[in-house]
Write a protein that holds these residues in place. Structure first.
Motif, PDB file in Angstrom:
ATOM      1  N   UNK A 114       0.815  -1.213   0.000  1.00 60.81           N
ATOM      2  CA  UNK A 114       0.000   0.000   0.000  1.00 60.81           C
ATOM      3  C   UNK A 114       0.847   1.261   0.000  1.00 60.81           C
ATOM      4  N   UNK A 115       1.904   1.275   0.795  1.00 60.46           N
ATOM      5  CA  UNK A 115       2.760   2.457   0.841  1.00 60.46           C
ATOM      6  C   UNK A 115       3.526   2.649  -0.458  1.00 60.46           C
ATOM      7  N   UNK A 116       3.970   1.556  -1.069  1.00 64.13           N
ATOM      8  CA  UNK A 116       4.690   1.675  -2.344  1.00 64.13           C
ATOM      9  C   UNK A 116       3.757   2.163  -3.441  1.00 64.13           C
ATOM     10  N   UNK A 117       2.510   1.698  -3.457  1.00 66.71           N
ATOM     11  CA  UNK A 117       1.535   2.188  -4.433  1.00 66.71           C
ATOM     12  C   UNK A 117       1.315   3.687  -4.242  1.00 66.71           C
ATOM     13  N   UNK A 118       1.148   4.112  -3.006  1.00 66.46           N
ATOM     14  CA  UNK A 118       0.974   5.536  -2.720  1.00 66.46           C
ATOM     15  C   UNK A 118       2.204   6.324  -3.155  1.00 66.46           C
ATOM     16  N   UNK A 119       3.386   5.791  -2.870  1.00 62.98           N
ATOM     17  CA  UNK A 119       4.624   6.473  -3.259  1.00 62.98           C
ATOM     18  C   UNK A 119       4.741   6.608  -4.768  1.00 62.98           C
ATOM     19  N   UNK A 120       4.459   5.517  -5.489  1.00 60.87           N
ATOM     20  CA  UNK A 120       4.556   5.553  -6.946  1.00 60.87           C
ATOM     21  C   UNK A 120       3.612   6.587  -7.536  1.00 60.87           C
ATOM     22  N   UNK A 121       2.412   6.684  -6.999  1.00 59.76           N
ATOM     23  CA  UNK A 121       1.465   7.674  -7.492  1.00 59.76           C
ATOM     24  C   UNK A 121       1.930   9.090  -7.174  1.00 59.76           C
ATOM     25  N   UNK A 122       2.519   9.284  -6.018  1.00 64.57           N
ATOM     26  CA  UNK A 122       2.978  10.620  -5.626  1.00 64.57           C
ATOM     27  C   UNK A 122       4.131  11.118  -6.474  1.00 64.57           C
ATOM     28  N   UNK A 123       5.003  10.225  -6.895  1.00 65.67           N
ATOM     29  CA  UNK A 123       6.186  10.662  -7.643  1.00 65.67           C
ATOM     30  C   UNK A 123       6.001  10.568  -9.160  1.00 65.67           C
ATOM     31  N   UNK A 124       4.864  10.027  -9.613  1.00 64.78           N
ATOM     32  CA  UNK A 124       4.662   9.815 -11.045  1.00 64.78           C
ATOM     33  C   UNK A 124       4.383  11.100 -11.811  1.00 64.78           C
ATOM     34  N   UNK A 125       3.892  12.090 -11.156  1.00 64.89           N
ATOM     35  CA  UNK A 125       3.564  13.331 -11.854  1.00 64.89           C
ATOM     36  C   UNK A 125       2.523  14.101 -11.078  1.00 64.89           C
ATOM     37  N   UNK A 126       1.864  15.043 -11.736  1.00 66.96           N
ATOM     38  CA  UNK A 126       0.864  15.842 -11.033  1.00 66.96           C
ATOM     39  C   UNK A 126      -0.234  14.957 -10.435  1.00 66.96           C
TER      40      UNK A 126
END
Length: 151
Positions: A13-25
């Motif tokens: 869950x944290x990695x999914x959240x991280x990936x979304x946060x750093x992927x772009x706007x």
């Protein structure tokens, strides 16, 4: 086994959240989904602490580091709840989550042989599915908000 499972769920869950946060706007709708996935519970491994003396050092150290990293990150994940919260918060939260997910992965890898009898599972396919699902849900919410017919 239980702590391994808890770490696995939290890491995913944290990695999914991280990936979304750093992927772009990140707009507010997507950020609300990211925030729901900030599943972090440092106490999830507390039952292992009394057994650290009986564990191999590499396992006890990895679990202790994961607990400490989650405890340190928890207050940093408090989020601004106003307009443009996604834009304001995403990059900062992505940076906070990176060392936590790395620490959880290391602890899970050390625990896996004892919990499952084999190496740690690759969580990336499940994590990517979670990311895609969150993106699709946010897109559907955007469409509903703008009045577009969603099938």
């Amino acid at each position: 086994m239980v702590v391994h499972g808890r770490f696995e769920r939290q890491e995913m869950h944290l990695e999914a959240a991280r990936l979304l946060c750093v992927a772009g706007p990140v707009d507010d709708l997507l950020f609300d989904l990211v925030r729901e996935n900030l599943v972090m519970d440092p106490a999830s491994a507390n039952e292992l602490i009394p057994y650290f003396d009986a564990m191999p050092d590499e396992i006890a150290s990895a679990v202790a580091a994961a607990i400490a990293d989650m405890e340190a990150a928890t207050p940093l994940l408090r989020v601004y709840d106003g307009p443009h919260r996604g834009t304001v918060q995403a990059a900062r939260i992505g940076r906070v989550l990176e060392p936590v997910t790395r620490s959880l992965r290391r602890a899970r890898e050390r625990l896996a042989p004892f919990a499952t009898g084999k190496g740690a599972a690759d969580l990336m396919p499940a994590t990517q599915n979670l990311v895609v699902g969150m993106q699709q849900l946010a897109e559907s919410a955007r469409d509903l908000r703008s009045g577009v017919d969603v099938d």
